[in-house]
Design a protein around this motif. Structure first.
Motif, short mmCIF file in Angstrom:
data_model
loop_
_atom_site.label_atom_id
_atom_site.label_comp_id
_atom_site.label_asym_id
_atom_site.label_seq_id
_atom_site.Cartn_x
_atom_site.Cartn_y
_atom_site.Cartn_z
N SER A 27 0.83 -1.19 0.00
CA SER A 27 0.00 0.00 0.00
C SER A 27 0.87 1.24 0.00
CB SER A 27 -0.89 -0.01 1.25
OG SER A 27 -1.42 1.25 1.50
N ARG A 28 0.33 2.33 -0.56
CA ARG A 28 1.05 3.60 -0.51
C ARG A 28 1.15 4.13 0.91
NH1 ARG A 28 -1.48 6.62 -5.87
NH2 ARG A 28 -0.51 5.25 -7.41
N ASP A 29 0.32 3.57 1.79
CA ASP A 29 0.37 3.97 3.20
C ASP A 29 1.46 3.22 3.96
OD1 ASP A 29 -1.74 5.75 2.91
OD2 ASP A 29 -3.24 4.18 3.26
N PHE A 30 2.12 2.27 3.30
CA PHE A 30 3.14 1.46 3.96
C PHE A 30 4.28 2.36 4.44
CE2 PHE A 30 6.93 -1.21 4.07
CZ PHE A 30 6.48 -2.34 4.72
N VAL A 31 4.65 2.23 5.73
CA VAL A 31 5.69 3.06 6.33
C VAL A 31 6.99 2.26 6.38
CG1 VAL A 31 6.37 4.44 8.33
CG2 VAL A 31 3.94 4.25 7.71
N GLN A 32 7.86 2.51 5.42
CA GLN A 32 9.08 1.72 5.31
C GLN A 32 10.02 1.94 6.49
OE1 GLN A 32 11.88 2.47 1.99
NE2 GLN A 32 11.65 0.28 1.54
N SER A 33 10.02 3.16 7.04
CA SER A 33 10.89 3.43 8.18
C SER A 33 10.50 2.58 9.38
CB SER A 33 10.87 4.92 8.54
OG SER A 33 9.55 5.34 8.86
N LEU A 34 9.19 2.35 9.57
CA LEU A 34 8.76 1.49 10.66
C LEU A 34 9.23 0.06 10.42
CD1 LEU A 34 7.17 0.88 13.22
CD2 LEU A 34 5.09 0.71 11.82
N GLU A 35 9.12 -0.40 9.17
CA GLU A 35 9.59 -1.74 8.82
C GLU A 35 11.07 -1.89 9.15
OE1 GLU A 35 9.76 -4.60 4.85
OE2 GLU A 35 10.24 -2.46 4.70
N ARG A 36 11.85 -0.87 8.82
CA ARG A 36 13.30 -0.95 9.06
C ARG A 36 13.62 -0.89 10.55
NH1 ARG A 36 15.45 2.99 4.13
NH2 ARG A 36 15.06 1.48 2.45
N GLY A 37 12.87 -0.08 11.28
CA GLY A 37 13.09 -0.03 12.72
C GLY A 37 12.84 -1.37 13.38
N LEU A 38 11.76 -2.05 12.95
CA LEU A 38 11.47 -3.38 13.50
C LEU A 38 12.53 -4.39 13.07
CD1 LEU A 38 7.60 -3.47 12.95
CD2 LEU A 38 8.82 -3.21 15.12
N ALA A 39 13.07 -4.21 11.84
CA ALA A 39 14.13 -5.10 11.37
C ALA A 39 15.36 -4.99 12.26
CB ALA A 39 14.48 -4.77 9.92
N ILE A 40 15.65 -3.78 12.73
CA ILE A 40 16.77 -3.58 13.64
C ILE A 40 16.57 -4.38 14.92
CG2 ILE A 40 18.01 -1.90 15.07
CD1 ILE A 40 18.63 -1.61 12.13
N ILE A 41 15.36 -4.33 15.47
CA ILE A 41 15.08 -5.07 16.70
C ILE A 41 15.25 -6.57 16.48
CG2 ILE A 41 13.23 -5.71 18.32
CD1 ILE A 41 12.18 -2.86 18.10
N ARG A 42 14.84 -7.05 15.30
CA ARG A 42 14.86 -8.50 15.06
C ARG A 42 16.25 -9.06 14.80
NH1 ARG A 42 10.01 -7.42 12.01
NH2 ARG A 42 11.23 -7.46 10.07
#
Length: 281
Positions: A27-42
């Motif tokens: 979706s155009r509403d997809f927040v890539q920065s949030l995805e990357r932040g969670l990737a850091i945690i994982r």
């Protein structure tokens, strides 16, 4: 690809289906920065409890500059701590999973039943749910004997190689099971692990017919486990519980003899969950 989960509310579904995408399927509403932040945690795990910026960048595939910005943000929010230029997660990250477990209600209701099961059998017992091809342990009661396998609440294991995973997979609708087999490789954890899809289908058919799953040294050498599903009011398998031991303590037949006790515990858990609003959807 991240896809939107459908809701029971048709108006929400229309809203999800009508949203335009950017050509990537997102979706155009997809927040890539949030995805990357969670990737850091994982990227942090038991083998990598603390890491430098460079190490995190290498594991995550992000640039050092991006990793540094995300780490500084996570540090300010209290999810990450830094010592001697090495970053590590803080206990605050537990809140992310605790919110889910609190709403689930299954762990709270299952725990006293599993404790009684452990007292009666002198073996360890766990409860899990199925998530993206893995089982996730959400409740655990260790037995009196030391086991080599290290399992904590929140740990993930490949569903196909575990008794609880098979108890859950065997009860999936046919279309969902075939989708699982298309999208998840039956990786050989040990030489005994079933990796042939047809043989695995036959094993799940046996699980459905017998009402329980048994795994003999397919996940870890010496580990034998039996498991049964825990169903909701509609008869859907929503979770599973098990008993696990070492082959030196109990034989496969000894474990089969304990299946009725595990089934009794599952029925008791189902009765408790039938009164839970969180188990009704």
């Amino acid at each position: 690809m991240v896809s939107a989960r459908r809701s029971d509310d048709p108006e929400i579904n229309d809203e999800v289906d009508d949203r335009p995408t950017d050509g990537s399927g997102r979706s155009r509403d997809f927040v890539q920065s949030l995805e990357r932040g969670l990737a850091i945690i994982r990227v942090f795990n038991a083998e990598r409890p603390s890491m430098t910026v460079s190490e995190i960048a290498q594991v995550s595939g992000l640039t050092r500059a991006a990793v540094r910005r995300f780490l500084l943000t996570l540090t300010e929010l209290g999810y990450v701590d830094v010592k001697n230029n090495r970053f590590q997660l803080t206990a605050q990250t537990l809140e992310l999973g605790y919110s889910y477990l609190s709403a689930l209600s299954f762990p709270d209701i299952a725990l006293p039943r599993l404790e009684r099961l452990v007292v009666g059998t002198a073996e360890a017992s766990e409860g899990s749910i199925l998530d993206r091809g893995d089982i996730v342990y959400v409740v655990r009661v260790p037995g009196p004997a030391m086991m080599t396998i290290s399992v904590n609440v929140g740990a993930r294991r490949p569903a196909h190689a575990t008794a609880m995973g098979r108890a859950l997979l065997a009860n999936l609708p046919t279309a969902d099971l075939e989708n699982y087999l298309r999208t998840h490789e039956l990786t050989p954890v040990l030489p005994r692990t079933i990796t042939d899809p047809d043989a695995f289908r036959a094993e799940l058919k046996k699980v459905r017919e017998e009402g329980y799953a048994l795994v003999n040294q397919e996940l870890e050498e010496g580990l034998v486990a039996i498991a049964v599903p825990v169903r909701d009011r509609m008869g859907r398998a929503r979770a599973a519980i098990n008993l696990s031991t070492h082959i030196g303590r109990k034989s496969v037949e000894d474990m089969r003899a304990l299946v009725p006790l595990v089934q009794e515990a599952a029925s008791d858990i189902e009765l408790g969950l039938s009164r839970s609003t969180n188990w009704a959807d």
